[in-house]
Design an enzyme around this catalytic site. Structure first.
Site, PDB file in Angstrom:
ATOM      1  N   LYS A 108       0.858  -1.187   0.000  1.00 46.70           N
ATOM      2  CA  LYS A 108       0.000   0.000   0.000  1.00 46.70           C
ATOM      3  C   LYS A 108       0.892   1.234   0.000  1.00 46.70           C
ATOM      4  O   LYS A 108       1.748   1.378   0.874  1.00 46.70           O
ATOM      5  CB  LYS A 108      -0.893  -0.031   1.252  1.00 46.70           C
ATOM      6  CG  LYS A 108      -2.060   0.911   1.197  1.00 46.70           C
ATOM      7  CD  LYS A 108      -3.026   0.596   2.324  1.00 46.70           C
ATOM      8  CE  LYS A 108      -4.124   1.655   2.400  1.00 46.70           C
ATOM      9  NZ  LYS A 108      -5.026   1.396   3.551  1.00 46.70           N
ATOM     10  N   ASP A 120      -1.515  10.374  -6.298  1.00 46.52           N
ATOM     11  CA  ASP A 120      -0.109  10.065  -6.555  1.00 46.52           C
ATOM     12  C   ASP A 120       0.239   8.605  -6.259  1.00 46.52           C
ATOM     13  O   ASP A 120       1.366   8.176  -6.485  1.00 46.52           O
ATOM     14  CB  ASP A 120       0.795  11.000  -5.730  1.00 46.52           C
ATOM     15  CG  ASP A 120       0.568  10.854  -4.226  1.00 46.52           C
ATOM     16  OD1 ASP A 120      -0.247   9.999  -3.825  1.00 46.52           O
ATOM     17  OD2 ASP A 120       1.224  11.594  -3.464  1.00 46.52           O
ATOM     18  N   ARG A 171       0.766  -5.417   3.453  1.00 45.55           N
ATOM     19  CA  ARG A 171      -0.273  -6.053   4.266  1.00 45.55           C
ATOM     20  C   ARG A 171      -0.721  -7.384   3.689  1.00 45.55           C
ATOM     21  O   ARG A 171      -0.582  -7.644   2.496  1.00 45.55           O
ATOM     22  CB  ARG A 171      -1.453  -5.108   4.496  1.00 45.55           C
ATOM     23  CG  ARG A 171      -2.381  -4.964   3.332  1.00 45.55           C
ATOM     24  CD  ARG A 171      -3.596  -4.114   3.740  1.00 45.55           C
ATOM     25  NE  ARG A 171      -4.381  -3.766   2.568  1.00 45.55           N
ATOM     26  CZ  ARG A 171      -5.316  -2.828   2.562  1.00 45.55           C
ATOM     27  NH1 ARG A 171      -5.567  -2.132   3.640  1.00 45.55           N
ATOM     28  NH2 ARG A 171      -5.997  -2.575   1.456  1.00 45.55           N
ATOM     29  N   ASP A 247     -16.574  -0.134  -0.796  1.00 45.35           N
ATOM     30  CA  ASP A 247     -15.248  -0.558  -1.272  1.00 45.35           C
ATOM     31  C   ASP A 247     -14.313  -0.858  -0.101  1.00 45.35           C
ATOM     32  O   ASP A 247     -13.210  -1.352  -0.309  1.00 45.35           O
ATOM     33  CB  ASP A 247     -14.619   0.506  -2.179  1.00 45.35           C
ATOM     34  CG  ASP A 247     -14.553   1.865  -1.520  1.00 45.35           C
ATOM     35  OD1 ASP A 247     -15.613   2.368  -1.097  1.00 45.35           O
ATOM     36  OD2 ASP A 247     -13.453   2.429  -1.407  1.00 45.35           O
ATOM     37  N   ASN A 248     -14.759  -0.565   1.123  1.00 39.41           N
ATOM     38  CA  ASN A 248     -13.947  -0.860   2.303  1.00 39.41           C
ATOM     39  C   ASN A 248     -14.576  -1.969   3.136  1.00 39.41           C
ATOM     40  O   ASN A 248     -14.294  -2.087   4.318  1.00 39.41           O
ATOM     41  CB  ASN A 248     -13.766   0.394   3.157  1.00 39.41           C
ATOM     42  CG  ASN A 248     -12.905   1.436   2.454  1.00 39.41           C
ATOM     43  OD1 ASN A 248     -12.091   1.097   1.591  1.00 39.41           O
ATOM     44  ND2 ASN A 248     -13.079   2.683   2.805  1.00 39.41           N
TER      45      ASN A 248
HETATM   46  P1  AMP Z   1      -9.885   4.555   0.559  1.00 39.88           P
HETATM   47  O1  AMP Z   1      -9.799   5.856   1.228  1.00 39.88           O
HETATM   48  O2  AMP Z   1      -8.787   3.623   0.944  1.00 39.88           O
HETATM   49  O3  AMP Z   1     -11.210   3.884   0.715  1.00 39.88           O
HETATM   50  O4  AMP Z   1      -9.680   4.862  -0.992  1.00 39.88           O
HETATM   51  C1  AMP Z   1     -10.690   5.236  -1.869  1.00 39.88           C
HETATM   52  C2  AMP Z   1     -10.166   5.205  -3.283  1.00 39.88           C
HETATM   53  O5  AMP Z   1      -9.218   6.257  -3.500  1.00 39.88           O
HETATM   54  C3  AMP Z   1      -9.458   3.922  -3.667  1.00 39.88           C
HETATM   55  O6  AMP Z   1      -9.734   3.656  -5.003  1.00 39.88           O
HETATM   56  C4  AMP Z   1      -8.002   4.290  -3.470  1.00 39.88           C
HETATM   57  O7  AMP Z   1      -7.150   3.456  -4.202  1.00 39.88           O
HETATM   58  C5  AMP Z   1      -7.977   5.725  -3.956  1.00 39.88           C
HETATM   59  N1  AMP Z   1      -6.859   6.503  -3.399  1.00 39.88           N
HETATM   60  C6  AMP Z   1      -6.721   6.923  -2.129  1.00 39.88           C
HETATM   61  N2  AMP Z   1      -5.565   7.607  -1.956  1.00 39.88           N
HETATM   62  C7  AMP Z   1      -4.945   7.607  -3.148  1.00 39.88           C
HETATM   63  C8  AMP Z   1      -3.703   8.145  -3.637  1.00 39.88           C
HETATM   64  N3  AMP Z   1      -2.860   8.808  -2.851  1.00 39.88           N
HETATM   65  N4  AMP Z   1      -3.408   7.962  -4.941  1.00 39.88           N
HETATM   66  C9  AMP Z   1      -4.242   7.286  -5.753  1.00 39.88           C
HETATM   67  N5  AMP Z   1      -5.409   6.765  -5.369  1.00 39.88           N
HETATM   68  C10 AMP Z   1      -5.771   6.911  -4.078  1.00 39.88           C
HETATM   69 MG    MG Z   2     -10.258   1.653   0.571  1.00 40.02          MG
END
Ligand code: AMP
Ligand code: MG
Length: 485
Positions: A108, A120, A171, A247-248
């Site tokens: 990650k 990014d 992870r 998605d989580n």
């Molecule tokens: P999450 O906050 O982990 O549920 O992420 C939501 C979505 O945003 C997922 O598709 C992640 O892969 C994407 N995402 C979160 N942070 C980044 C980042 N820094 N660069 C690219 N994608 C991101």
């Molecule tokens: Mg997520």
């Protein structure tokens, strides 16, 4: 070298994009979880810290790995986004453990992927260490969860609201398949891939269902059960996930994506910590309801597989979803009985336990300390009662509890043993986590290491851990978490 067997890469065409992690400029190992590596059958023999840093940061691809980014969609705070996917994570592959279990290994913060959109693809040190601490604490508390195998510095500075040290978390998960993975294909009307995904999930996570007459209904039932059990465990620990988007939420029933999560200090049914959860959609007390909301989204995806007649399919999944409250309560009561030293089921237990939280509301009672000290009440001490702003508010419940205990056999010593094995002394308290992350940003990893050692021994007592078992002066009021991972 390691026993990779990459079924998702090989058999799940259209579910992912082969992607290589970025090569970090100057990887350095922060921490490797050796007991977990050994459980996974990952030999680390002869690898020095430099080689470990290379392997767990993306600099070097381990032999047998076939890196990819997974496609998925999801409802984010109720709004459907048809394409999310691994935007800052690269899955290296699947590992088969010596006892034959299959786990994903994922990096990650390993750089941009085809799903990164504007991001990014990187991760900052703080969120990486936070996930390390909280996921390992959850594992030590016996909660199904993804695990932290390693954390490395990348040697890079990344830009958030300010420049931050970059890091990568490696992870381990039973799988990274989410409710949102199903939604990706329903959004595209791709019933064939929905069936393929369902069959993959059944074979991988619920193999006993392979031979059942109605496997897709059984799959929904199994995920409902796993999530009811999981969220009941969260509720028993005062854990607030913070961003229960579809998605989580895994279909394996593991806790995943420790972003803005937090543990309650003072109990409040509607406590929330995440800066982006303005309306308390994912507040502490809302979690069972939101789990059902997410499971309903999963059910929608399974409809075309369950019956060609949509009305009939809806009737069948509705019957399954309607059982969620009962299944959740069953798991929650099992958790709550153990927390309160009760061994057997009784008719009025739900009202008794709900009554406890009703008297705790607004009393500034620290969730973890209250339950941990409740056992001492049985030895005639008043530590639990004394935590109420108005201790007399606790008395009527205490009388009911005593009467309830009198309805079953069981010696006081056995109750105390059960309670002390169920109610942790040490959880990753928000103020301690923040202090550890702040020190790490300043280059001092000692507080992180010390806190990790403590939170992975949540039931132990050591004099040097007293401060981790102590609530913050203000009961944690006003604590805010941020998603910026
Ligand atoms: P999450 O906050 O982990 O549920 O992420 C939501 C979505 O945003 C997922 O598709 C992640 O892969 C994407 N995402 C979160 N942070 C980044 C980042 N820094 N660069 C690219 N994608 C991101
Ligand atoms: Mg997520």
């Amino acid at each position: 070298m390691w026993a990779f067997d990459n079924s998702y890469y090989r058999h799940m065409d259209g579910f992912h994009v082969p992607t290589r992690p970025d090569v970090p400029p100057e990887p350095r190992l922060i921490r490797i979880n050796r007991p977990l590596a050994s459980e996974m059958g990952l030999s680390l023999d002869g690898l020095d810290n430099g080689q470990l840093a290379a392997l767990f940061s993306g600099e070097m691809i381990p032999e047998g790995a076939e890196p990819l980014a997974q496609a998925y969609a999801g409802h984010q705070f109720g709004t459907f986004v048809p394409q999310l996917g691994d935007g800052r994570a690269v899955m290296l592959g699947e590992i088969i453990t010596p006892d034959g279990r299959r786990f994903d290994m994922q990096l990650k913060g390993a750089g941009r992927t085809p799903f990164s959109r504007g991001g990014d693809g990187k991760a900052a040190l703080g969120p990486v260490l936070r996930e390390y601490l909280v996921s390992e604490a959850m594992a030590a508390l016996g909660v199904p969860t993804t695990r932290a195998l390693a954390a490395t510095l990348t040697g890079e500075t990344i830009l958030r609201d300010r420049p931050l040290t970059g890091a990568v978390l490696c992870r381990i998960a039973a799988s990274h398949i989410r409710v949102g993975t199903f939604q990706y294909f329903i959004a595209r009307g791709d019933t064939d891939r929905l069936r393929q995904l369902s069959d993959h999930v059944i074979a991988r996570h619920y193999p006993a269902l392979v031979e059942t007459a109605a496997p897709y209904e059984a799959l929904l039932e199994a995920v409902v059960e796993a999530q009811a059990a999981l969220v009941a465990r969260w509720m028993g620990l005062g854990f607030v996930h913070g961003v229960m988007n579809t998605d989580n939420m895994t279909v394996s029933g593991e806790t995943i994506d420790y972003g803005p999560c937090a543990f309650l200090d003072a109990y409040a049914g509607q406590a929330k910590f995440s800066s982006i959860d303005q309306n308390g959609r994912y507040a502490f007390g809302a979690q069972p309801h939101m789990a059902l909301w997410n499971l309903t989204r999963l059910a929608e995806c399974l409809l075309p597989l369950i019956d060609a007649d949509e009305e009939a399919a809806i009737a069948r999944v509705t019957a399954i979803l309607n059982r969620f409250p009962e299944r959740f309560n069953w798991h929650w009561l099992a958790v709550m009985r153990a927390k309160t030293g009760l061994f057997e089921e009784r008719e009025g237990d739900l009202a008794l336990m709900q009554g406890l939280f009703a008297v705790m509301e607004g009393q500034g009672v620290d969730f973890t300390c209250f339950f941990r000290t409740l056992a001492s009440d049985l030895a005639g001490e008043e530590q639990a009662r004394d935590q109420f702003m108005d201790p007399t508010a606790f008395d009527p419940w205490r009388v009911q509890w005593a009467a309830r205990m009198a309805t079953e056999e069981g010696r006081v010593a056995e109750r105390i043993t059960l309670m002390n094995a169920t109610n942790p002394r040490i959880i990753p308290r928000n103020h301690n986590v923040e202090a550890a992350l702040e020190a790490a940003y300043a280059g001092d990893f000692t507080p992180f290491e010390a806190l990790l050692e403590a939170v992975t021994h949540p039931f132990d007592t050591r004099p040097e851990w007293e401060n981790y078992a102590t609530p913050p002066d203000d009961g944690g009021a006003g604590y805010v978490t941020f998603c910026g991972t």
